[in-house]
Motif scaffolding. Structure first.
Motif, PDB file in Angstrom:
ATOM      1  N   PHE A 667       0.827  -1.206   0.000  1.00  0.00           N
ATOM      2  CA  PHE A 667       0.000   0.000   0.000  1.00  0.00           C
ATOM      3  C   PHE A 667       0.862   1.258   0.000  1.00  0.00           C
ATOM      4  O   PHE A 667       0.588   2.210  -0.743  1.00  0.00           O
ATOM      5  N   GLU A 668       1.903   1.268   0.820  1.00  0.00           N
ATOM      6  CA  GLU A 668       2.766   2.457   0.889  1.00  0.00           C
ATOM      7  C   GLU A 668       3.532   2.669  -0.409  1.00  0.00           C
ATOM      8  O   GLU A 668       3.742   3.807  -0.839  1.00  0.00           O
ATOM      9  N   LYS A 671       1.113   4.115  -2.881  1.00  0.00           N
ATOM     10  CA  LYS A 671       0.861   5.513  -2.541  1.00  0.00           C
ATOM     11  C   LYS A 671       2.004   6.403  -3.016  1.00  0.00           C
ATOM     12  O   LYS A 671       1.793   7.494  -3.553  1.00  0.00           O
ATOM     13  N   LYS A 674       2.090   7.162  -6.867  1.00  0.00           N
ATOM     14  CA  LYS A 674       1.205   8.181  -7.423  1.00  0.00           C
ATOM     15  C   LYS A 674       1.955   9.495  -7.634  1.00  0.00           C
ATOM     16  O   LYS A 674       1.623  10.273  -8.525  1.00  0.00           O
TER      17      LYS A 674
END
Length: 989
Positions: A667-668, A671, A674
């Motif tokens: 997830f990190e 993130k 992006k």
């Protein structure tokens, strides 16, 4: 003394080329069988594990003399008549037949990967036996020569032996009872065992009346004591009536022990006591030891499969024959495998049978030619596992019509590793129990990553020594390294076949280097010493702080020591601080991904899917001269694999292999991506690079991330990218994550056909400007385009179909579309072989259209009748104001009729020549630009004739005007036409 120091084959660290011999010479006879097939690698172990668990028996034991596992004589009297009679009754009751049926069902079952990636083999359909050569303990223990292709071919050939002949008498005439079948990872040990079992089930192994397979991995997980009788009947319930009379009969029994490296065996009497009673509960390892000692069921035959490092766990006196699986050491075996695999019915999906067969045959032919050139792929396909990977990749590239989430290139490679490693530990005797794949990621992954960063694919012994940190190894680590060198090294690295580089190593499959480099980075192994120490210290302090918190709370209630909580809070600062610093690692991974994905020096290479295709099938054309400098190495798959490994499915498989990637870490990283990947993706990318970006988004399998990335793409230019069915599926899959309208989709010269348009249908609906020039789209494709334009959600306003063989029937489909469409304003049918019938069909339906503004029918062999018919309809059309009719067969009378049209009077302008009466047409430059752009695809002689007519018309019109300004304009246009004619004649245009 450690095993690494005892082993006679242990080599000095300065000579990485000297590895245990696994590949014998290509001399000798070949063993080829067209009977059964399976996935190479230890995929079979999964099924062996599923089949094999526990059981028991009881019999008397006679005195047996043996030497090296070969039966010399037997003093045991024959079994009693009562036992034989009872056994016959059991056999007649079908117990063994039921056992055969059960084993056949289990061992014929294919793993998920085999069914998922292309048509699966039936074990009874086809199989290519790898070469098996008889060996000896002396050959196993002695150091092997340098691992180069030349030395492999010059090795003295050992006797080739068939799978069904492993239990033949040895050279001294003794009957062989115990066989050790060994081979490195990927040579097909488990596949051969599955084949042997299936052969027995179908009566093709008459030597044995009963076969009982066991998985050593399952036995290693069983810590409770169990009898042999219970061990058998617990798993094979059909044998509960056979087991009690097993030793009392003359039944020929074969025990199969697959994966002996999973068991820690101790043949010392002090370590494993003697046991001859099948009913006596003992540890599973003791049962195996006593079976091999021939102290338990001495008449039974045993075949053991293992990796080379574990061969020495069985004393040589208990082994009657050593046999090494040498893989496909003959290219003819490789060709046979590919021929059978790629010619399977249904391999090419639902396409027409003739087309599918032709494409399959073409693939096999190209692959065979590449193998004959002694390419690096020949060395790779020595391992049957890599033959499977090659076929699976080709199926993915050529026969994928739709791409479900599980169908990704990184998914194929991850599944391939699971098939071959399936969570195995590197060395079962090592207390760390590190998984084989985790060890590979830490060591080979480091080598792969440093190669990617330095743009090289060949590695010297010094490179290997540096990456494996030989000088820093402890005793335990040296033992692990020795096992790795013996069992796994050649699965990933093989000697280079390029002249002058025989003593260097390359990755067996080029894409595997990029996959392992990506895995190394994503797992967080790319850390400095300070980061590693800081992480370990943070974990220790974090654990200690929890215990300290409890103590501080108790003491603070008893004593007024206010400074204790302060000290405790200070103690917790370090883990918090390090967690923030550790978060920078995720940013670094995302930054690395973005930098590698959008490298400007790689912008104009082929897209990655074409690169993979070339690496397998070779490059058509003249071969490179040996003295010619090689092209720069390209590693565009590296960032794509990084994204693919982070997908949920691949992380789940890697977790099984001992390579854990936490959800929070993924997830990190997403993130952080992006900020980098999406921002850089917004910039204009060349077509091939844009295809790579779309493929990256598909591999990443993160729908929210992909949707955000796709929304930033208002125009998609993939011109000149060969849009295979796979690429069309990827484009459709990625674009389906959003519903936004696409301003422009350029698919010029992309080898599209009707099936491509069907795949892309949902995407085409949302495109305002659609470029489909130069795609050989015929009437079938026009039928798809008609359905597209008649769809109520279609937003296409500009459609270009120039230079496609639309023909009369295609024109009829397009005319039907014009009649019912409400969005199209511009339609280009330039050079589409319409002829007069096609133009008439369009003219008939044109009146029903109310939105078209521009229609291009240039270069379609239209005569006066058809041209004037179209113009007459256009004059009555509410919105159509421009019709292109240049480069058609229009006479002077037709030209004069068309020249008389006036926009203010007739409402339409016809573009036929470069002149408009006694003036130069306002569209002369447009017409010449159209000619120049399309000249490579048009008949040059016909273009020359038309240009000559245009020049004649210009000269005639210039002579009719007295206006000097107009004469100057005519002269300028004439010079442009003459310049184009000159270049056309010289061949420079």
């Amino acid at each position: 003394m450690s095993r690494a120091m005892q082993c006679q084959s242990c080599l000095p660290w300065s000579s990485w080329a000297q590895l245990p011999r696994s590949l014998a010479g290509s001399g000798g006879t070949r063993s080829v069988s067209v009977r059964a097939a399976a996935v190479p690698g230890p995929a079979g172990r999964c099924f062996l594990r599923t089949i094999l668990r526990t059981s028991s028996i009881s019999l008397p034991r006679g005195c047996v003399r043996y030497q090296g596992g070969s039966q010399e004589s037997s003093a045991q009297p024959g079994s009693s008549r009562h036992g034989q009679s009872q056994l016959r009754n059991v056999a007649s009751s079908g117990a063994i037949k039921k056992h055969q049926k059960s084993l056949s069902a289990w061992f014929s079952h294919q793993p998920n990967e085999e069914r998922q990636f292309g048509p699966s083999f039936s074990l009874d359909a086809v199989h290519v036996d790898p070469v098996i050569r008889e060996s000896s303990l002396e050959e196993i223990l002695k150091p092997s020569p340098d691992l180069t292709i030349q030395n492999q071919l010059q090795q003295p050939s050992r006797r080739v032996i068939g799978l069904h002949n492993l239990f033949d008498v040895d050279a001294c005439g003794r009957q062989v009872k115990n066989v050790v079948l060994y081979g490195t990872v990927g040579t097909g040990k488990s596949t051969l065992i599955k084949k042997m079992v299936v052969d027995w089930c179908h009566g093709r192994l008459p030597r044995f009346e009963l076969v009982i397979p066991f998985s050593c991995e399952d036995l290693s997980h069983s810590h409770a004591q169990v009898s042999l009788r219970r061990l058998i009947t617990k798993k094979y319930q059909h044998l509960r009536d056979v087991v009690p009379v097993l030793e009392a009969s003359n039944l020929k029994v074969l025990f199969i022990l697959n994966g002996l490296e999973r068991l820690n065996l101790d043949f010392r009497l002090a370590g494993t006591e003697l046991c001859c009673d099948p009913n006596e509960p003992v540890p599973p390892s003791a049962i195996v030891v006593n079976l091999l000692r021939k102290y338990l069921l001495p008449e039974a035959s045993i075949i053991v499969t293992t990796r080379p490092s574990a061969v020495r766990r069985i004393p040589g006196k208990y082994v009657g024959r050593y046999a090494e699986i040498c893989g496909f050491s003959d290219t003819n075996l490789q060709k046979l495998y590919f021929q059978m695999r790629l010619s399977q019915p249904g391999c090419a999906g639902q396409e027409s049978q003739d087309r599918s067969t032709a494409e399959q045959e073409n693939l096999v032919e190209m692959l065979s030619r590449n193998l004959e050139h002694h390419n690096q792929i020949t060395a790779a396909c020595f391992l049957p596992s890599y033959c499977w990977l090659v076929c699976t990749t080709l199926h993915f590239l050529y026969f994928t019509r739709t791409v479900p989430p599980s169908q990704t290139l990184s998914g194929i490679y991850t599944s391939f590793l699971r098939l071959n490693f399936s969570g195995e530990v590197l060395d079962s005797t090592d207390p760390t129990h590190i998984s084989m794949m985790k060890y590979v990621a830490k060591t080979v992954g480091k080598l792969a990553y440093e190669g990617v960063m330095s743009r090289k694919t060949c590695f010297s012994e010094e490179d290997l020594q540096h990456c494996f940190e030989v000088e820093m190894k402890t005793e335990s680590e040296l033992n692990l390294l020795e096992v790795f060198r013996s069992d796994v090294f050649r699965f990933f690295l093989s000697p280079c076949v390029q002249p002058g580089k025989e003593h260097t190593f390359v990755f067996t499959i080029p894409a595997m280097q990029e996959y392992l480099a990506a895995l190394y980075v994503v797992l967080g192994e790319k850390k400095t010493l300070a980061q590693r120490v800081g992480q370990e210290l943070s974990e220790v302090i974090g654990k200690v702080s929890e215990d300290v918190a409890v103590v501080v709370n108790i003491i603070s209630k008893v004593l007024p020591l206010r400074f204790l909580p302060v000290l405790f809070n200070l103690l917790k600062i370090f883990p918090r601080y390090f967690s923030r610093v550790g978060g920078k690692d995720k940013d670094a991974i995302a930054h690395t991904m973005a930098e590698e994905l959008f490298k400007e020096e790689d912008y104009y290479n082929d897209d990655v899917l074409d690169q993979i295709n070339s690496s397998i099938l070779g490059v058509e054309g003249p071969m490179r001269h040996p003295d010619e400098p090689p092209d720069d190495e390209v590693f565009e798959l590296f960032p794509i694999f990084m994204g693919g490994i982070l997908s949920r499915r691949n992380r789940a498989i890697l977790e099984q292999l001992g390579c854990s990637i936490k959800n929070l870490a993924a997830f990190e990283i997403a993130k952080a991506m992006k900020k980098t990947v999406i921002r850089k993706g917004r910039k204009g990318l060349p077509p091939s690079e844009l295809m790579d970006y779309l493929f990256f988004l598909h591999e990443f399998q993160n729908e929210r991330f992909t949707a955000e990335a796709v929304r930033s793409l208002r125009a998609v230019n993939l011109s000149s990218v060969k849009m295979t069915p796979l690429k069309c599926s990827v484009l459709a899959s990625v674009m389906s994550t959003t519903c936004h309208e696409v301003e422009e989709l350029n698919l010029t010269s992309c080898n599209l056909d009707s099936s491509s348009l069907r795949t892309l249908f949902p995407v085409l609906l949302r495109c305002k400007a659609l470029h489909l020039q130069l795609n050989s789209l015929g009437s079938d494709a026009c039928k798809e385009i008609r359905d597209l334009l008649l769809h109520d959600k279609c937003v296409v306003s500009s459609l270009r179909l120039a230079n496609n063989p639309v023909g009369e029937q295609g024109a009829r489909y397009l005319a039907e579309a014009l009649a019912g469409n409400r969005s199209l304003t511009r339609l280009s049918l330039l050079h589409t072989a319409l002829g007069d019938p096609g133009a008439e069909a369009i003219a008939q339906h044109l009146a029903e259209n109310q939105h078209l503004q521009e229609l291009n029918l240039g270069y379609n062999s239209l005569t006066d009748t058809a041209a004037l018919r179209v113009v007459e309809v256009a004059k009555r059309h509410e919105t159509l104001d421009k019709v292109h009719l240049y480069f058609n067969d229009i006479s002077e009378d037709g030209k004069r009729a068309l020249d008389s049209l006036r926009m203010d009077r007739d409402g339409v302008r016809a573009l036929v020549f470069l002149t408009a009466g006694t003036d130069v047409s306002d569209y002369w430059s447009h017409i010449l630009n159209v000619v120049q752009r399309n000249l490579p695809f048009w008949d040059r002689e016909r273009v020359r004739q038309h240009l000559a007519l245009l020049l004649q018309d210009l000269e005639s019109s210039r002579s009719q005007t007295a206006n000097p300004w107009r004469k100057a304009k005519f002269l300028r246009v004439e010079s442009e036409v003459k310049k184009m004619l000159g270049k056309l004649q010289d061949g420079t245009l």
